[in-house]
Design an enzyme around this catalytic site. Sequence first.
Site, PDB file in Angstrom:
ATOM      1  N   ASN A  97       0.864  -1.225   0.031  1.00  0.00           N
ATOM      2  CA  ASN A  97       0.027   0.063   0.099  1.00  0.00           C
ATOM      3  C   ASN A  97       1.021   1.435   0.026  1.00  0.00           C
ATOM      4  O   ASN A  97       0.637   2.356  -0.703  1.00  0.00           O
ATOM      5  CB  ASN A  97      -1.040  -0.104   1.088  1.00  0.00           C
ATOM      6  CG  ASN A  97      -0.214  -0.252   2.411  1.00  0.00           C
ATOM      7  OD1 ASN A  97       0.681  -0.854   2.474  1.00  0.00           O
ATOM      8  ND2 ASN A  97      -0.947   0.504   3.455  1.00  0.00           N
ATOM      9  N   GLU A 118       3.630  -4.881  12.481  1.00  0.00           N
ATOM     10  CA  GLU A 118       2.626  -3.705  12.131  1.00  0.00           C
ATOM     11  C   GLU A 118       1.776  -4.323  11.356  1.00  0.00           C
ATOM     12  O   GLU A 118       1.837  -4.654  10.167  1.00  0.00           O
ATOM     13  CB  GLU A 118       3.488  -2.465  11.599  1.00  0.00           C
ATOM     14  CG  GLU A 118       4.481  -1.787  12.527  1.00  0.00           C
ATOM     15  CD  GLU A 118       5.219  -0.960  11.774  1.00  0.00           C
ATOM     16  OE1 GLU A 118       5.258  -0.267  10.963  1.00  0.00           O
ATOM     17  OE2 GLU A 118       6.114  -0.166  12.680  1.00  0.00           O
ATOM     18  N   GLU A 156       7.850   0.412  16.569  1.00  0.00           N
ATOM     19  CA  GLU A 156       9.110   1.267  16.237  1.00  0.00           C
ATOM     20  C   GLU A 156       9.086   2.532  15.824  1.00  0.00           C
ATOM     21  O   GLU A 156       7.961   3.111  16.241  1.00  0.00           O
ATOM     22  CB  GLU A 156       8.983   0.619  14.486  1.00  0.00           C
ATOM     23  CG  GLU A 156       9.252  -0.888  14.483  1.00  0.00           C
ATOM     24  CD  GLU A 156       9.920  -1.400  13.356  1.00  0.00           C
ATOM     25  OE1 GLU A 156      10.494  -0.880  12.299  1.00  0.00           O
ATOM     26  OE2 GLU A 156       9.397  -2.827  13.120  1.00  0.00           O
ATOM     27  N   CYS A 178      -3.075   1.298   6.712  1.00  0.00           N
ATOM     28  CA  CYS A 178      -3.494   0.660   7.844  1.00  0.00           C
ATOM     29  C   CYS A 178      -4.194   1.908   8.832  1.00  0.00           C
ATOM     30  O   CYS A 178      -4.910   1.110   9.751  1.00  0.00           O
ATOM     31  CB  CYS A 178      -2.216   0.218   8.553  1.00  0.00           C
ATOM     32  SG  CYS A 178      -0.959   1.208   8.680  1.00  0.00           S
TER      33      CYS A 178
HETATM   34  P1  NAD Z   1      -0.253  -9.309   3.472  1.00  0.00           P
HETATM   35  O1  NAD Z   1      -0.045  -9.622   4.841  1.00  0.00           O
HETATM   36  O2  NAD Z   1      -0.874 -10.112   2.602  1.00  0.00           O
HETATM   37  O3  NAD Z   1       1.254  -9.194   2.829  1.00  0.00           O
HETATM   38  C1  NAD Z   1       2.348  -8.510   3.244  1.00  0.00           C
HETATM   39  C2  NAD Z   1       3.608  -9.039   2.808  1.00  0.00           C
HETATM   40  O4  NAD Z   1       3.813 -10.413   3.640  1.00  0.00           O
HETATM   41  C3  NAD Z   1       3.722  -9.461   1.257  1.00  0.00           C
HETATM   42  O5  NAD Z   1       5.279  -9.084   0.977  1.00  0.00           O
HETATM   43  C4  NAD Z   1       3.573 -10.800   1.175  1.00  0.00           C
HETATM   44  O6  NAD Z   1       4.156 -11.657   0.121  1.00  0.00           O
HETATM   45  C5  NAD Z   1       3.960 -11.523   2.483  1.00  0.00           C
HETATM   46  N1  NAD Z   1       3.485 -12.678   2.802  1.00  0.00           N
HETATM   47  C6  NAD Z   1       2.487 -13.305   2.696  1.00  0.00           C
HETATM   48  N2  NAD Z   1       2.217 -14.540   3.545  1.00  0.00           N
HETATM   49  C7  NAD Z   1       3.507 -14.716   3.951  1.00  0.00           C
HETATM   50  C8  NAD Z   1       4.016 -15.861   4.956  1.00  0.00           C
HETATM   51  N3  NAD Z   1       3.105 -16.659   5.168  1.00  0.00           N
HETATM   52  N4  NAD Z   1       5.330 -15.533   5.414  1.00  0.00           N
HETATM   53  C9  NAD Z   1       5.853 -14.490   5.019  1.00  0.00           C
HETATM   54  N5  NAD Z   1       5.496 -13.723   4.221  1.00  0.00           N
HETATM   55  C10 NAD Z   1       4.428 -13.561   3.569  1.00  0.00           C
HETATM   56  O7  NAD Z   1      -0.683  -7.810   3.525  1.00  0.00           O
HETATM   57  P2  NAD Z   1      -0.885  -6.878   2.246  1.00  0.00           P
HETATM   58  O8  NAD Z   1      -2.367  -7.185   1.488  1.00  0.00           O
HETATM   59  O9  NAD Z   1       0.249  -6.735   1.375  1.00  0.00           O
HETATM   60  O10 NAD Z   1      -1.078  -5.500   2.943  1.00  0.00           O
HETATM   61  C11 NAD Z   1      -2.085  -5.088   3.404  1.00  0.00           C
HETATM   62  C12 NAD Z   1      -2.148  -5.300   4.845  1.00  0.00           C
HETATM   63  O11 NAD Z   1      -1.184  -4.586   5.648  1.00  0.00           O
HETATM   64  C13 NAD Z   1      -3.686  -4.845   5.665  1.00  0.00           C
HETATM   65  O12 NAD Z   1      -4.018  -5.454   6.529  1.00  0.00           O
HETATM   66  C14 NAD Z   1      -3.024  -3.430   6.566  1.00  0.00           C
HETATM   67  O13 NAD Z   1      -3.689  -2.995   7.419  1.00  0.00           O
HETATM   68  C15 NAD Z   1      -1.611  -3.933   6.718  1.00  0.00           C
HETATM   69  N6  NAD Z   1      -0.813  -2.650   6.919  1.00  0.00           N
HETATM   70  C16 NAD Z   1      -0.372  -2.366   8.413  1.00  0.00           C
HETATM   71  C17 NAD Z   1       0.384  -1.367   8.298  1.00  0.00           C
HETATM   72  C18 NAD Z   1       0.953  -1.147   9.985  1.00  0.00           C
HETATM   73  O14 NAD Z   1       1.788  -0.187   9.928  1.00  0.00           O
HETATM   74  N7  NAD Z   1       0.237  -1.399  10.863  1.00  0.00           N
HETATM   75  C19 NAD Z   1       0.884  -0.552   7.606  1.00  0.00           C
HETATM   76  C20 NAD Z   1       0.558  -0.754   6.109  1.00  0.00           C
HETATM   77  C21 NAD Z   1      -0.018  -1.942   5.981  1.00  0.00           C
END
Ligand code: NAD
Length: 475
Positions: A148, A245, A451, A279
């Site tokens: 995102n 996060e 962080e 997020c």
């Molecule tokens: P996601 O969890 O699907 O993927 C995030 C990353 O993890 C990607 O690089 C993905 O390839 C990898 N991944 C997926 N499965 C994995 C596994 N089993 N082991 C290791 N890595 C794996 O998230 P997304 O759809 O890319 O992002 C959206 C989500 O991120 C939303 O839930 C959002 O709220 C959250 N987000 C949180 C913050 C925060 O700071 N709290 C910031 C931005 C986004």
Amino acid sequence: METTRAHFIGGSPVAEGERFPVHDPVTGRVVGEVCEADREIVDRAVTAAREALPAWAALPVAERAGWTRRLADAIEERFEDLVTAEVADTGKPVAQARELDIPRGAANFRAFAEIAAQRPESAFHLPGTLSYTVRRPLGVVAVIVPWNLPFLLMTWKLGPALVAGNTVVVKPSEHTPGSAAVLAEIAAGIGLPPGVLNVVNGFGGTGRLLAEHPGVDAVTFTGSSRTGSAIMKSVADRVKPISFELGGKNAGLIFSDTDLDAAVEGAVRSVFTNGGQVCLCTERLYVERRVFEPFALRLAKRAQELVTTGLMPMISAEHRDKVLSSYVAAAEEGAEILAGGGVPGFGDERDGGYFVEPTVLTGLPEGSRVNREEIFGPVCHIAPFDTEAEAIALANDSEYGLAATVWTRDLSRAHRVAQSIEAGLVWVNTWFLRDLRTPFGGVKLSGVGREGGVHSLDFYSEPTTITMKLEQDDG
Ligand code: NAD
């Protein structure tokens, strides 16, 4: 122009592995391909990071801070290339990439250089003893990030990880490999020692191989709560340090004494920025009953206007379908749809893209799926409240606890309410205003650890406490 995104290992691009396509979210067209890292490629990246670790960790902190400052300078030199890569992958407005994403990338490297270089050390003295601590890097850190805000979120972790003396292997999202690829070129261009920063591309399976790799000492992750939970399980055997996060279902509380114009515009920003794919975005708005109707009408009108003035697509067809399924679920559960609820028609190439309408819902019970689960799209549900205590209870009635906003002119109420909300971050009369020195993160399903500022440096290093007995001088 089609691009091929390679991995970056030991200071060089590595165009190996199966290929998968990358789509432009604005049109749905394939715009490039990405190399997928398998076990062997992940192993090579981790090995490169391990080999680079002793020399990097041994540098004085001022020298590592010098490197991260040079990275920041070089980011500014390649500014437009980074904007182009980020916009191509995410479909976000060019102005947003120019004003937020890429400048924050440079700021992340600079801020942690300053914070680390100026960090005081402490010693503790009791009669007959002297204790002090030295901090060591964790080692090789896996940096796994989402799509995102790809550059902003990746550099937010890389700045402190590198300055604290770790070497890293980054796994960007499969949807957004572009800005990490440009950063790898930048690192090679300034002569960053090979192996200090490595990038492997791929889906969740690649992320899992990386997190589990025995040569990885710690995992820092931003993404969904479900993936966070999966990573936690996959590193449990080795008890690796983690910093997570995760998702949010953030509440906004609008009190009737607020400046309603400012609150409406604040809600427009906090609900719809980046297509609601932040997020920190607000998905649950609670408005004091006295101003509920004018607020709801004005927010709905602004949401409708966004279709012509500033829509950003969802990242993928799959994510668009997920957001649309929540619109359908809302209608089935009996929501009144004040704005949006479907797919916009443009009559041009954007009709092939992944757009959904900015949507304002009301009338759903608190327990409905739409009020419980993170949607991560341009949508909010809005409900009235009568008392301050009720507003706080509604905000806290969630499995998540990342962020909240409070809109009021009453100073005492602002502090009282902000201190009662179960979230890592509370904004009063604003949203997404950040000081990089403050702790950032969430409670409950929204994360583990903090962080930001010294909190980042604390995570990316471990203290050893050294205690010495001071002999008495008998002479
Ligand atoms: P996601 O969890 O699907 O993927 C995030 C990353 O993890 C990607 O690089 C993905 O390839 C990898 N991944 C997926 N499965 C994995 C596994 N089993 N082991 C290791 N890595 C794996 O998230 P997304 O759809 O890319 O992002 C959206 C989500 O991120 C939303 O839930 C959002 O709220 C959250 N987000 C949180 C913050 C925060 O700071 N709290 C910031 C931005 C986004």
